[in-house]
Scaffold this motif. Structure first.
Motif, PDB file in Angstrom:
ATOM      1  N   UNK A  96       0.831  -1.206   0.000  1.00 46.07           N
ATOM      2  CA  UNK A  96       0.000   0.000   0.000  1.00 46.07           C
ATOM      3  C   UNK A  96       0.870   1.261   0.000  1.00 46.07           C
ATOM      4  N   UNK A  97       1.981   1.219   0.709  1.00 41.94           N
ATOM      5  CA  UNK A  97       2.880   2.376   0.730  1.00 41.94           C
ATOM      6  C   UNK A  97       3.419   2.659  -0.667  1.00 41.94           C
ATOM      7  N   UNK A  98       3.679   1.609  -1.420  1.00 41.86           N
ATOM      8  CA  UNK A  98       4.147   1.784  -2.794  1.00 41.86           C
ATOM      9  C   UNK A  98       3.035   2.368  -3.659  1.00 41.86           C
ATOM     10  N   UNK A  99       1.818   1.911  -3.441  1.00 39.24           N
ATOM     11  CA  UNK A  99       0.685   2.411  -4.226  1.00 39.24           C
ATOM     12  C   UNK A  99       0.395   3.871  -3.929  1.00 39.24           C
ATOM     13  N   UNK A 100       0.531   4.275  -2.661  1.00 40.64           N
ATOM     14  CA  UNK A 100       0.186   5.649  -2.272  1.00 40.64           C
ATOM     15  C   UNK A 100       1.424   6.517  -2.061  1.00 40.64           C
ATOM     16  N   UNK A 101       2.488   6.159  -2.721  1.00 42.14           N
ATOM     17  CA  UNK A 101       3.718   6.938  -2.599  1.00 42.14           C
ATOM     18  C   UNK A 101       3.465   8.401  -2.973  1.00 42.14           C
ATOM     19  N   UNK A 102       3.870   9.307  -2.104  1.00 40.74           N
ATOM     20  CA  UNK A 102       3.673  10.723  -2.350  1.00 40.74           C
ATOM     21  C   UNK A 102       2.322  11.249  -1.910  1.00 40.74           C
TER      22      UNK A 102
END
Length: 287
Positions: free
Chosen positions: A95-101
């Motif tokens: 999820x952190x990769x998906x919502x990066x930024x």
């Protein structure tokens, strides 16, 4: 093999898909996972002989192997024989990769933990990891939408008691009719663990698939991000916020009702949803 909760959910999604099957990209979107992660699971399922591949240009469709239909039904129709603790760090990393930024890892971890706790109260077991990821992702999407300066896509939230009957009927029909023109959410004031089989059947009869949908708890964030909130017999459980349009649909509860009664409720909801869809694009936004 299917004791892995992610692989079990993938098999369930492919089972519920149209005859041709599903693409890795769609599975990744539904499960809120990265495509390489899903591809890894698909390779393992293919090696096991549970799924078959069909190439269509650069795309690859996956479907249940015709000779393995009964085996897959048995595998995903029962909980794993041994409890497997999900890799929550991997869920958070995905999820952190998906919502990066957009969201930092701490915020994502907090929503994953809270979503897990809420779903665990419903008695969800072998699908807890994938559903936690999907629920957390939905909640994060809603937060991002609420904080956006402009959003031209209207959002509708359907709320009933168990989020296993009326709200799922309404949501499935609206998704089918509106496509990407409307964001559709559901929630329950006292959610059940699963969507009722008669609801799945009643929707399937009119060409609407429940897909990966599952009952979700009602949260403030879901209400705050909605333009229209439609309640169906959940009393005063739904919080009221300024700027939203609230509708209360007086509908019979399909719980423990025969399929003939569920069909009647479905057709009533279908008519209401069609009217609502027209209103969404002919009236000014409530916000």
């Amino acid at each position: 093999m299917a004791a892995d909760p992610t692989r079990a959910r993938i098999l369930q999604l492919i089972q519920a898909a149209p005859e041709r099957g599903m693409l890795v990209g769609k599975l990744a979107e539904t499960l809120a996972l990265r495509q390489p992660t899903v591809s890894h699971h698909m390779a393992a399922l293919h090696d096991e002989g549970l799924v078959v591949r069909e190439r269509d240009g650069r795309r690859v469709w996956y479907s249940i192997h015709p000779d393995q239909q009964e085996r897959v039904a048995a595998l995903v129709g029962a909980a794993p024989t041994a409890a497997v603790e999900p890799d929550w760090d991997r869920v958070i990393d995905d999820l952190a990769d998906r919502y990066r930024g957009v969201f930092n890892r701490e915020t994502i971890a907090r929503y994953v933990t809270d979503s897990h706790d809420l779903l665990e109260q419903q008695g969800v077991t072998h699908l807890l990891a994938s559903r936690t990821a999907a629920f957390a992702s939905t909640r994060l999407d809603d937060i991002a939408r609420s904080s956006a300066d402009v959003d031209t896509v209207p959002s509708v939230l359907f709320v009933c008691v168990q989020n296993a009957g009326r709200s799922q009927l309404a949501a499935g029909i609206l998704r089918q009719l509106a496509g990407d023109r409307v964001i559709v959410r559901t929630a329950g004031s006292a959610p059940a663990a699963e969507v009722r089989p008669t609801i799945v059947t009643a929707l399937d009869e009119i060409g609407v698939s429940v897909g990966a949908e599952f009952p979700k708890p009602l949260t403030d964030g879901a209400v705050k991000s909605a333009d229209v909130v439609v309640t169906m017999g959940c009393g005063d459980a739904c919080p009221v916020y300024p700027g939203r349009r609230y509708l209360d649909w007086d509908l019979d509860d399909p719980v423990d009702q025969p399929l003939a009664t569920v069909r009647r409720i479905r057709d009533d909801i279908d008519n209401r949803v069609r009217h609502l869809l027209v209103e969404l694009f002919t009236q000014p936004s409530p916000i």
